[in-house]
Motif scaffolding. Structure first.
Motif, short mmCIF file in Angstrom:
data_model
loop_
_atom_site.label_atom_id
_atom_site.label_comp_id
_atom_site.label_asym_id
_atom_site.label_seq_id
_atom_site.Cartn_x
_atom_site.Cartn_y
_atom_site.Cartn_z
N ASP A 5 3.46 44.77 21.55
CA ASP A 5 4.45 44.30 22.54
C ASP A 5 5.21 45.48 23.14
N TYR A 57 -2.15 43.83 25.96
CA TYR A 57 -1.50 42.65 25.38
C TYR A 57 -2.53 41.63 24.90
N SER B 2 13.11 39.05 22.88
CA SER B 2 11.67 38.80 22.80
C SER B 2 11.01 39.40 24.04
N THR B 4 8.91 38.01 26.21
CA THR B 4 9.02 37.16 27.42
C THR B 4 10.43 37.27 28.00
N LEU B 8 11.10 38.14 31.73
CA LEU B 8 11.69 37.16 32.66
C LEU B 8 12.99 37.70 33.24
N TYR B 53 3.54 37.87 35.03
CA TYR B 53 3.87 36.48 34.66
C TYR B 53 2.83 35.95 33.67
N ALA B 56 3.95 37.11 30.49
CA ALA B 56 5.18 36.40 30.06
C ALA B 56 4.81 35.02 29.52
N ARG B 57 3.94 34.31 30.24
CA ARG B 57 3.63 32.91 29.82
C ARG B 57 2.39 32.89 28.93
N ASN B 58 1.87 34.06 28.60
CA ASN B 58 0.71 34.15 27.71
C ASN B 58 -0.43 33.25 28.23
#
Lengths: 112, 88, 769, 135
Positions: A5, A57, B2, B4, B8, B53, B56-58
């Motif tokens: 991460d 990732y 975190s 995300t 965001l 994105y 972020a939203r995996n």
């Protein structure tokens, strides 16, 4: 926040900062040709690093290969697009800014 | 914080800010090529936005959208360019 | 089964008649006349059953779901009509064969007249309201074709159109009435309707139903406001006038009123409406008849007057008045048919129909003259003729009218005096008055032309002398069919001296006086003055003004809506959409737009939305087209980003692809457009801006309302669940597009293809010019 | 004024775009993609070639007239629906090949239908663009 991460977020921020620099560049640069240099190079770098972040990732073959394919593709098309626009701009007589010292291309093309 | 959350509230707003700059150039841009560059820049930023994105939203599926955009966005620039050349 | 055959065979023969004519040439008239004669005999076989008061009903399911079946219902009333139609039909076809001898389209004439006869039979024998309506419209159409038979002449085309419009409009109204009756009673079947007629009278919609049906009947039977098409219909060849516009078609309205009497009749509204309409028509028809010069127009107006009397009698609604109506129906068919055929013979022989020029033809045309005189006597109501009995019955019925009997009787006398005068003018004057014009070449007409009038007039005499042989049973059957209590009808020539006889004598004397003094009061200037004043306010003029108004309206409306400017089309479309959406949105019951739904949008979403809005404003205000294209490009990318934010990859992909291709298309098109110029004036631009803002606002409100309301769609879970097992695909969007809703996509790609071909054609076409 | 750089670049990009559009089409059933987007990508690819050189080279590289593609596409879509009628089921019911094909996974009439959509979209877009360019 595991290593993966951290690396992702670092790459994303590098990419985003490149993007912002490109934005500022396109706003502040005096004339078209300098602006173009700012946008094309910097933006492509930005997207490149973000896509690297994706590769890091998701760590899946399918996704990483697609991410790298996009980067390759962008590296191929961005310069061509920039070239085309610069050509068209120069031919349609978009002026160079007053600070520019010399126009090496002058005379080489038979401008109508 | 975190991953995300960071994205965001950190990366995405910055990206959209950059997009706003490009849009301002598009509005002000004295000549047409300026606007074309701005549009091209917005397209590239859209690719970036999609990619970020997706993280972020995996959702890896969003990556395909980025690919399509990458494939096609430069087409607009080329079209504008060819139009400009033909018109003179 | 045989009834259906009898009724529909007319259509078959109609189709065959042009070829028959090519084969049999001159004799076709005689051959074809055998068919209605045969039908006449066939129908008279039903006389026995109908007299006993029971009816024959056969039905074949046609459109069962709507309760419409091909049903035939024969009782006394329809039998009376059927016999008139077929009897006079035979004579008319025979007559037409000779009258139109050598006419290029005679084969077509036979076809249409037979179609008319079959459809007329259909009207009087239909057992289902809707089937009756269909035959009713068929008669209107065949009347249109027959009136406009001589289509080279402008007036006959205009008259045909006029007749069709008036009777057609009435027919439309009647259809609405019939549907309402069917709805009120739950069935269209006639016997069922007749047995429980009361339901319609109590129905809240009784008055509209009554008005609609009356409208249909009055237009068909040429009652006063709608009478003007009948004299116009005289443009048709004379056999048509004799058959359609005196004996049968114009009586269809009367038949309808009598047939639906038990269903609709008996109320105050029925009584007043029908009686007044009948009385007014009776008087106006008689008065106008006196002042015409053309033989056929005189007869046309007298027919209008007779129809008025018939409607009046039906309005009185007593068993005596119905009996009088039935007798008058038969008598009028006989003598008016004969007089029309005589008029045709006179026209054929003497070459003119103007009564002022005709005279002294008796010596040249003895047989036609006798027929004419007999018919005229029956019309005037002289003793030996059936007409006399009929006049007595008329007066009796009018005297015993439940209300305002004095007024009705006086009006009746007035009309009858006029009719006696008309009978004299038409039947007697052309033959016996001294000849003062140069009509030497008048000669007796061929037998086919005088058999018709002679038989009809003779029939009037025979029935007058021995009424109980044929007339009594027929009329009894007809009256029983309509009046519930069975009353046996005995018509006698002589009732002895009573007030009715007195009235009859007065009428005759006054009428003869009127006829003899014809030359005194029939001044050309008076006539011109009368016709000129009445024509200004006559319905004919209203009809013409109506048509002109209609054309003007159509032109104005087309200029308004189809004015060729794309922006007005767009404006109308958008405005209507806003109107409709707005109306439904603010209708009560819809979830109102809740303003307090908290705004939980993130920064980046806000910025993207902002960019979209700014780009739209730029696209609208910028003066350079390419800048506008770029701005729209930005809007497209912004929307695609929104799709991504709501994680809809398919949509985003398509949006991006479409965006790019749109840019290409715009660039290609822009290249050919003329220099950018501000074309529309500022007020126009403001108006467009307003409409645009309204449309946008409305759409966003709609979205908010949709979002605000509780969203319980059971589609999404279904598709999500079954996407894998049924359609073997995880991408629900594509699965829906291709498999579940494949049919819609098929439609969409067809639309796309047609659009592409259209564009291709337009572009290619432009190049040629 | 054909730019040499662009036409050479197009010579590399064009096959990539075609490949990607086929990729989009075939996996449309499971991941994002499908006939519509695939068709658009191919149309963009060919219009790029047309922009880079000229319309006639693009038409030559395509080999077939776009309007024919529209017809073939519609036919494919209709056939994929009609086969159900022949088999006695209601129109458009899907029929699947039993065995899984290694690359594509499940193959059946919806894929044929998707292919039909793919061709129609290509045909429609290119008809419009080529006609505009031909002037």
């Amino acid at each position: 926040m595991i290593l993966r991460d951290i690396v992702t977020i670092v790459l994303i921020f590098i990419g985003t900062s490149f993007m912002v620099i490109a934005g500022i560049g396109v706003l502040r640069m005096p004339d078209l040709y300098i602006r173009m240099s700012a946008t094309t190079k910097v933006a492509t770098m930005g997207v490149g690093s973000i896509l690297l972040a994706i590769a890091v990732y998701f760590q899946e073959l399918g996704i990483t290969s697609r991410a790298l394919a996009t980067v390759a593709f962008l590296l191929l098309t961005a310069p061509v697009a920039a070239h085309m626009i610069a050509r068209a701009a120069y031919f349609t007589g978009v002026p160079l800014c007053n600070l520019s010292i010399a126009d090496e291309l002058k005379g080489h093309y038979d401008l109508r | 914080m975190s991953l995300t959350g960071l994205i965001l509230y950190g990366a995405l707003p910055l990206l959209t800010l950059a997009m706003l700059f490009a849009f301002i150039r598009l509005v002000r841009g004295p000549s047409l090529p300026d606007r074309v560059i701005a549009l091209d820049l917005i397209a590239t930023m859209a690719i970036g936005f999609t990619a970020v994105y997706a993280i972020a939203r995996n959702q890896p599926a969003l990556l395909d959208v980025a690919i399509v955009l990458a494939l096609l966005s430069f087409l607009g620039t080329v079209a504008f360019a060819s139009y400009l050349e033909k018109r003179i | 089964m045989s009834i259906v055959l009898a009724c529909l065979s007319g259509f078959a023969l109609a189709v065959a008649s042009p070829w028959l004519y090519r084969l049999a040439r001159g004799a076709t008239g005689w051959l074809l006349a055998l068919f209605p004669a045969g039908l006449f005999l066939y129908f008279s076989s039903f006389l026995g059953t109908c007299i006993a008061g029971n009816a024959v009903y056969t039905a074949y399911p046609w459109i069962p779901t709507l309760g419409i079946d091909l049903a035939f219902f024969i009782d006394g009333l329809s039998l009376l009509f059927a016999l008139i139609i077929t009897g006079i039909g035979a004579l008319v076809i025979l007559y037409a064969g000779e009258y139109l001898h050598g006419h290029p389209h005679l084969g077509r004439f036979y076809a249409i007249i037979l179609t008319f006869m079959a459809s007329m039979l259909g009207v009087v024998m239909a057992g289902n309201l809707i089937t009756m309506f269909i035959f009713w419209e068929l008669t209107s159409i065949s009347s249109f074709l027959l009136i406009g038979f001589d289509h080279q002449r402008e007036q006959s085309r205009a008259a045909a159109l006029q007749a069709l419009l008036v009777t057609g409009a009435g027919g439309l109204a009647m259809l609405a009435g019939l549907l309402l009756i069917g709805q009120a009673n739950g069935t269209f079947a006639l016997p069922h309707l007749l047995s429980q007629g009361g339901a319609v009278r109590q129905h809240p919609l009784y008055l509209p139903i009554l008005l609609l049906i009356l409208l249909g009947a009055f237009t068909k039977s040429a009652q006063v406001p709608f009478h003007f098409w009948l004299p116009g219909a005289m443009e048709a060849p004379t056999p048509v006038s004799a058959y359609l516009h005196s004996a049968t078609m114009v009586k269809a309205g009367v038949y309808l009123l009598v047939r639906l009497g038990p269903v609709l009749g008996g109320t105050e509204a029925w009584h007043y409406l029908v009686t007044t309409a009948g009385a007014v028509t009776m008087v106006i028809g008689a008065v106008l008849a006196l002042w015409q010069t053309d033989l056929k127009r005189i007869l046309a107006y007298s027919t209008v007057s007779t129809l008025g009397t018939l409607v009046l009698l039906i309005g009185l609604d007593t068993s005596l008045s119905i009996k009088a109506a039935m007798v008058f129906l038969l008598v009028h068919a006989l003598y008016k048919g004969a007089l029309f055929l005589v008029a045709g013979a006179v026209d054929h022989a003497a070459g003119s129909r103007d009564i002022t020029q005709l005279g002294g033809l008796a010596r040249a045309m003895p047989i036609t003259a006798t027929a004419a005189v007999l018919a005229a006597l029956s019309m005037a109501g002289f003793p030996p003729m059936l007409g006399f009995i009929n006049k007595e019955l008329l007066y009796e019925a009018k005297l015993q009218a439940p209300r305002a009997s004095e007024l009705i009787t006086t009006l009746g006398i007035l009309a009858n005096v006029a009719l006696v005068g008309v009978a004299g003018i038409v039947g007697v004057k052309p033959f016996f008055s001294k000849r003062h014009t140069t009509l030497q070449h008048a000669h007796e007409v061929a037998p086919a032309l005088w058999i018709g009038p002679l038989v009809l007039a003779g029939w009037g005499l025979f029935n007058g002398l021995w009424p109980d042989v044929l007339v009594n049973p027929l009329i009894t059957a007809a009256v029983n069919a309509v009046q519930p209590e069975i009353t046996s009808v005995e018509l006698k020539l002589w009732h002895g001296i009573n007030p009715v006889f007195g009235l009859s004598v007065i009428t005759v004397i006054a009428g003869v006086g009127l006829f003899l003094s014809h030359d005194l009061w029939f001044r050309e200037n008076w006539r011109a003055w009368l016709l000129q004043t009445t024509s200004r306010i006559s319905p004919q003029r209203l009809y013409e003004l109506g048509l002109v108004g209609l054309n003007k309206l159509a032109r104005a409306q087309t200029r308004l809506l189809q004015n060729g400017y794309l922006r007005y089309y767009l404006l109308t479309i958008v405005a209507t959409t806003i109107g409709l959406v707005g109306y439904t949105l603010f209708m009560p019951g819809l979830p109102t737009v809740t303003t307090e739904s908290k705004l939980d949008i993130l920064v980046h979403e806000g910025v993207i939305a902002g960019i979209i809005i700014l780009a739209t404003i730029m696209a609208v205000t910028t003066r350079s087209r390419l800048a506008a294209i770029a701005a729209m490009g930005t809007v497209g990318y912004g929307v695609a980003l929104l799709y991504i934010l709501f994680s809809a990859p398919d949509l985003a992909m398509t949006q991006f692809a479409i965006e790019t291709l749109t840019v290409i298309l715009f660039v290609l098109v822009i290249y050919r457009l003329p220099r950018f110029a501000l074309l529309s004036s500022t007020p126009a631009r403001i108006r467009d801006a307003l409409v645009a803002l309204l449309a946008g606002g409305m759409m966003s409100l709609l979205v908010l309302a949709a979002v605000a309301g509780p969203f319980q769609s059971h589609l999404a879970p279904y598709f999500a669940a079954h996407s894998l097992d049924l359609a073997k695909g995880r991408n629900v969007v594509n699965v829906i597009l291709v498999d579940f809703r494949g049919f819609d996509t098929l439609g969409e790609i067809t639309v796309l293809s047609v659009a592409a071909l259209g564009i291709f054609a337009l572009l290619k076409l432009r190049k040629e010019h | 004024m054909v730019s040499l750089i662009l036409s050479t670049a197009v010579r590399y990009i064009f096959p990539l775009q075609l490949l990607f559009s086929i990729f989009l089409l075939l996996r449309g059933h499971n991941e994002p993609g499908g006939g519509f987007v695939g068709g658009l990508v191919v149309a963009a690819a060919f219009s790029l070639v047309a922009l880079a050189n000229n319309v006639w080279t693009a038409q030559r590289t395509m080999g077939v007239n776009p309007r024919v593609l529209i017809g073939v596409g519609l036919l494919a879509a209709a056939v994929s629906g009609l086969q159900a009628l022949i088999a006695g089921q209601p129109f458009m019911t899907a029929a699947w090949i039993a065995r899984d094909i290694p690359v594509l996974g499940k193959v059946g009439t919806p894929l044929l239908f998707d292919f039909g959509v793919y061709l129609v979209v290509i045909g429609v877009t290119l008809t419009i663009i080529f006609t505009l360019m031909e002037e």
